[in-house]
Design a protein around this motif. Structure first.
Motif, PDB file in Angstrom:
ATOM      1  N   ALA A 119       0.843  -0.992  -0.103  1.00 21.62           N
ATOM      2  CA  ALA A 119       0.093   0.050   0.022  1.00 21.62           C
ATOM      3  C   ALA A 119       0.842   1.377  -0.055  1.00 21.62           C
ATOM      4  O   ALA A 119       1.862   1.273   0.444  1.00 21.62           O
ATOM      5  CB  ALA A 119      -0.791  -0.005   1.249  1.00 21.62           C
ATOM      6  N   ALA A 120       0.505   2.419  -0.528  1.00 19.67           N
ATOM      7  CA  ALA A 120       1.188   3.529  -0.637  1.00 19.67           C
ATOM      8  C   ALA A 120       0.385   4.906  -0.703  1.00 19.67           C
ATOM      9  O   ALA A 120      -0.786   4.744  -0.859  1.00 19.67           O
ATOM     10  CB  ALA A 120       2.075   3.443  -2.199  1.00 19.67           C
ATOM     11  N   SER A 121       0.895   5.938  -0.242  1.00 20.55           N
ATOM     12  CA  SER A 121      -0.011   7.020  -0.203  1.00 20.55           C
ATOM     13  C   SER A 121       0.445   8.013  -1.453  1.00 20.55           C
ATOM     14  O   SER A 121       1.211   7.557  -2.297  1.00 20.55           O
ATOM     15  CB  SER A 121       0.691   7.966   0.886  1.00 20.55           C
ATOM     16  OG  SER A 121       1.808   8.394   0.457  1.00 20.55           O
ATOM     17  N   ILE A 122      -0.403   8.876  -1.655  1.00 23.43           N
ATOM     18  CA  ILE A 122      -0.378   9.639  -3.066  1.00 23.43           C
ATOM     19  C   ILE A 122       0.996  10.230  -3.196  1.00 23.43           C
ATOM     20  O   ILE A 122       1.531  10.072  -4.071  1.00 23.43           O
ATOM     21  CB  ILE A 122      -1.401  10.984  -2.662  1.00 23.43           C
ATOM     22  CG1 ILE A 122      -2.963  10.157  -2.801  1.00 23.43           C
ATOM     23  CG2 ILE A 122      -1.259  11.916  -4.172  1.00 23.43           C
ATOM     24  CD1 ILE A 122      -3.371   9.689  -4.237  1.00 23.43           C
ATOM     25  N   GLN A 123       1.527  10.816  -2.029  1.00 22.31           N
ATOM     26  CA  GLN A 123       2.847  11.275  -2.237  1.00 22.31           C
ATOM     27  C   GLN A 123       3.983  10.237  -2.321  1.00 22.31           C
ATOM     28  O   GLN A 123       4.823  10.550  -3.259  1.00 22.31           O
ATOM     29  CB  GLN A 123       3.123  11.746  -0.598  1.00 22.31           C
ATOM     30  CG  GLN A 123       4.640  12.170  -0.380  1.00 22.31           C
ATOM     31  CD  GLN A 123       5.118  13.388  -1.264  1.00 22.31           C
ATOM     32  OE1 GLN A 123       4.131  14.460  -1.386  1.00 22.31           O
ATOM     33  NE2 GLN A 123       6.215  13.529  -1.596  1.00 22.31           N
ATOM     34  N   GLU A 124       3.807   8.978  -1.989  1.00 26.97           N
ATOM     35  CA  GLU A 124       4.683   8.040  -2.464  1.00 26.97           C
ATOM     36  C   GLU A 124       4.793   7.729  -3.839  1.00 26.97           C
ATOM     37  O   GLU A 124       5.589   7.355  -4.441  1.00 26.97           O
ATOM     38  CB  GLU A 124       4.560   6.858  -1.496  1.00 26.97           C
ATOM     39  CG  GLU A 124       5.022   7.053  -0.023  1.00 26.97           C
ATOM     40  CD  GLU A 124       4.722   5.870   0.990  1.00 26.97           C
ATOM     41  OE1 GLU A 124       5.348   5.327   1.553  1.00 26.97           O
ATOM     42  OE2 GLU A 124       3.593   5.041   0.761  1.00 26.97           O
ATOM     43  N   LEU A 125       3.500   7.699  -4.072  1.00 27.61           N
ATOM     44  CA  LEU A 125       3.223   7.210  -5.663  1.00 27.61           C
ATOM     45  C   LEU A 125       3.680   8.273  -6.467  1.00 27.61           C
ATOM     46  O   LEU A 125       4.265   8.179  -7.495  1.00 27.61           O
ATOM     47  CB  LEU A 125       1.545   7.069  -5.832  1.00 27.61           C
ATOM     48  CG  LEU A 125       1.158   5.665  -5.206  1.00 27.61           C
ATOM     49  CD1 LEU A 125      -0.324   5.654  -5.342  1.00 27.61           C
ATOM     50  CD2 LEU A 125       1.619   4.541  -5.710  1.00 27.61           C
ATOM     51  N   ALA A 126       3.533   9.481  -6.100  1.00 23.47           N
ATOM     52  CA  ALA A 126       4.058  10.635  -6.784  1.00 23.47           C
ATOM     53  C   ALA A 126       5.638  10.905  -7.088  1.00 23.47           C
ATOM     54  O   ALA A 126       6.222  11.046  -7.985  1.00 23.47           O
ATOM     55  CB  ALA A 126       3.537  12.103  -6.212  1.00 23.47           C
ATOM     56  N   VAL A 127       6.183  10.530  -5.952  1.00 23.43           N
ATOM     57  CA  VAL A 127       7.517  10.309  -6.000  1.00 23.43           C
ATOM     58  C   VAL A 127       8.069   9.273  -6.622  1.00 23.43           C
ATOM     59  O   VAL A 127       9.102   9.510  -7.556  1.00 23.43           O
ATOM     60  CB  VAL A 127       8.187  10.208  -4.545  1.00 23.43           C
ATOM     61  CG1 VAL A 127       9.665   9.776  -4.558  1.00 23.43           C
ATOM     62  CG2 VAL A 127       7.870  11.431  -3.623  1.00 23.43           C
ATOM     63  N   ALA A 128       7.425   8.028  -6.625  1.00 26.40           N
ATOM     64  CA  ALA A 128       7.905   6.955  -7.431  1.00 26.40           C
ATOM     65  C   ALA A 128       7.586   7.023  -9.061  1.00 26.40           C
ATOM     66  O   ALA A 128       8.582   6.573  -9.721  1.00 26.40           O
ATOM     67  CB  ALA A 128       7.212   5.820  -6.974  1.00 26.40           C
ATOM     68  N   THR A 129       6.780   7.824  -9.357  1.00 21.73           N
ATOM     69  CA  THR A 129       6.443   7.867 -10.439  1.00 21.73           C
ATOM     70  C   THR A 129       6.901   9.322 -11.382  1.00 21.73           C
ATOM     71  O   THR A 129       6.680   9.327 -12.486  1.00 21.73           O
ATOM     72  CB  THR A 129       4.706   7.753 -10.937  1.00 21.73           C
ATOM     73  OG1 THR A 129       4.025   8.766 -10.189  1.00 21.73           O
ATOM     74  CG2 THR A 129       4.185   6.617 -10.381  1.00 21.73           C
ATOM     75  N   ARG A 130       7.310  10.107 -10.112  1.00 25.46           N
ATOM     76  CA  ARG A 130       7.953  11.652 -10.778  1.00 25.46           C
ATOM     77  C   ARG A 130       6.858  12.302 -11.359  1.00 25.46           C
ATOM     78  O   ARG A 130       6.902  13.081 -12.488  1.00 25.46           O
ATOM     79  CB  ARG A 130       9.185  11.389 -11.755  1.00 25.46           C
ATOM     80  CG  ARG A 130      10.346  10.765 -11.163  1.00 25.46           C
ATOM     81  CD  ARG A 130      11.585  10.821 -11.942  1.00 25.46           C
ATOM     82  NE  ARG A 130      12.644  10.411 -11.445  1.00 25.46           N
ATOM     83  CZ  ARG A 130      13.182   9.065 -11.631  1.00 25.46           C
ATOM     84  NH1 ARG A 130      12.593   8.378 -12.503  1.00 25.46           N
ATOM     85  NH2 ARG A 130      14.072   8.631 -10.805  1.00 25.46           N
ATOM     86  N   ARG A 131       5.497  12.232 -10.852  1.00 23.00           N
ATOM     87  CA  ARG A 131       4.510  13.096 -11.223  1.00 23.00           C
ATOM     88  C   ARG A 131       4.006  13.725 -10.247  1.00 23.00           C
ATOM     89  O   ARG A 131       3.968  13.518  -8.909  1.00 23.00           O
ATOM     90  CB  ARG A 131       3.227  12.054 -11.820  1.00 23.00           C
ATOM     91  CG  ARG A 131       3.750  10.860 -13.213  1.00 23.00           C
ATOM     92  CD  ARG A 131       3.353  11.913 -14.448  1.00 23.00           C
ATOM     93  NE  ARG A 131       3.646  11.073 -15.455  1.00 23.00           N
ATOM     94  CZ  ARG A 131       2.662  10.262 -16.169  1.00 23.00           C
ATOM     95  NH1 ARG A 131       1.369  10.566 -15.853  1.00 23.00           N
ATOM     96  NH2 ARG A 131       2.920   9.649 -17.260  1.00 23.00           N
ATOM     97  N   PRO A 132       3.212  14.990 -10.627  1.00 17.39           N
ATOM     98  CA  PRO A 132       2.658  15.803  -9.657  1.00 17.39           C
ATOM     99  C   PRO A 132       1.453  15.033  -8.712  1.00 17.39           C
ATOM    100  O   PRO A 132       0.816  14.313  -9.208  1.00 17.39           O
ATOM    101  CB  PRO A 132       1.998  16.868 -10.261  1.00 17.39           C
ATOM    102  CG  PRO A 132       2.587  16.916 -11.815  1.00 17.39           C
ATOM    103  CD  PRO A 132       2.959  15.426 -12.067  1.00 17.39           C
ATOM    104  N   LYS A 133       1.393  15.415  -7.597  1.00 14.83           N
ATOM    105  CA  LYS A 133       0.445  14.927  -6.635  1.00 14.83           C
ATOM    106  C   LYS A 133      -0.928  14.803  -7.217  1.00 14.83           C
ATOM    107  O   LYS A 133      -1.605  13.857  -7.145  1.00 14.83           O
ATOM    108  CB  LYS A 133       0.652  15.296  -5.177  1.00 14.83           C
ATOM    109  CG  LYS A 133       1.792  14.833  -4.345  1.00 14.83           C
ATOM    110  CD  LYS A 133       2.212  15.549  -3.186  1.00 14.83           C
ATOM    111  CE  LYS A 133       0.822  15.740  -2.339  1.00 14.83           C
ATOM    112  NZ  LYS A 133       1.024  16.492  -0.830  1.00 14.83           N
ATOM    113  N   GLY A 134      -1.111  16.063  -7.856  1.00 15.16           N
ATOM    114  CA  GLY A 134      -2.569  16.124  -8.332  1.00 15.16           C
ATOM    115  C   GLY A 134      -2.990  15.076  -9.330  1.00 15.16           C
ATOM    116  O   GLY A 134      -4.103  14.653  -9.433  1.00 15.16           O
ATOM    117  N   THR A 135      -2.038  14.978 -10.154  1.00 13.90           N
ATOM    118  CA  THR A 135      -2.036  13.823 -11.308  1.00 13.90           C
ATOM    119  C   THR A 135      -2.286  12.533 -10.677  1.00 13.90           C
ATOM    120  O   THR A 135      -3.239  12.159 -11.008  1.00 13.90           O
ATOM    121  CB  THR A 135      -0.829  13.910 -12.270  1.00 13.90           C
ATOM    122  OG1 THR A 135      -0.816  15.329 -12.730  1.00 13.90           O
ATOM    123  CG2 THR A 135      -0.947  12.930 -13.478  1.00 13.90           C
ATOM    124  N   VAL A 136      -1.376  12.230  -9.736  1.00 12.19           N
ATOM    125  CA  VAL A 136      -1.584  10.877  -9.059  1.00 12.19           C
ATOM    126  C   VAL A 136      -2.861  10.664  -8.519  1.00 12.19           C
ATOM    127  O   VAL A 136      -3.727   9.644  -8.516  1.00 12.19           O
ATOM    128  CB  VAL A 136      -0.588  10.723  -8.245  1.00 12.19           C
ATOM    129  CG1 VAL A 136      -0.625   9.279  -7.301  1.00 12.19           C
ATOM    130  CG2 VAL A 136       0.896  10.600  -8.901  1.00 12.19           C
TER     131      VAL A 136
END
Length: 163
Positions: free
Chosen positions: A17-34
């Motif tokens: 499981a992951a947070s929006i922040q962690e997914l944003a960092v992993a994918t190098r995408r803005p938090k809003g997009t994620v």
């Protein structure tokens, strides 16, 4: 699910499981997009909040998959046009491994019924599930598993033998 970025998110959430922040960092995408794509996957029933954590008075949600493997049912001809063919992108992903002589790949043809193809695919999905559950190593290299089965008219075939 067929959106390439959503597919990446689903793949990441196979690990844990992951947070929006962690997914944003992993994918190098803005938090809003994620966050947008996570909302779409949540609304589709593919993700859910599995736990929360309070940081400086804010609730941080951790998302997990609702299943390890999602099966798509019957697809209408109209829907097929909406689903991108990911195989060219997946094939391009193999180029560095091919150049480093680390690509393990094979293609075989078999003249079989649709029923046999479906049974074989079910066994491939069992292998995919097994592959997905292999323990992750902190210092291991990522390996991809790609499989396809499809009818084709491109396979050469020897003529029937007349003896």
């Amino acid at each position: 699910m067929f959106d390439p970025f959503r597919s990446v998110l689903l793949q990441l959430l196979l690990e844990r499981a992951a947070s929006i922040q962690e997914l944003a960092v992993a994918t190098r995408r803005p938090k809003g997009t994620v966050a947008y794509h996570v909302r779409v996957l949540t609304a589709a029933g593919m993700l859910k909040v599995v736990r929360t954590h309070t940081i400086r008075g804010q609730q941080e949600r951790f998302y997990g998959r609702t299943a390890r493997l999602f099966r798509v049912g019957e697809i209408t001809p109209e829907q097929v046009a909406l689903i991108p063919n990911a195989m060219p992108q997946w094939a391009a992903d193999t180029i560095p491994a091919h150049e480093a002589d680390q690509l393990r790949a094979i293609r075989r043809y078999a003249w079989i019924s649709e029923e046999h193809a479906n049974e074989f695919w079910d066994r491939v999905l069992q292998l995919v599930n097994e592959f997905s559950q292999l323990p992750s190593l902190d210092q291991g290299q990522a390996h991809a598993f790609m499989a396809a089965i499809y009818p084709t008219t491109q396979a050469p075939r020897l003529p029937e033998r007349h003896e």
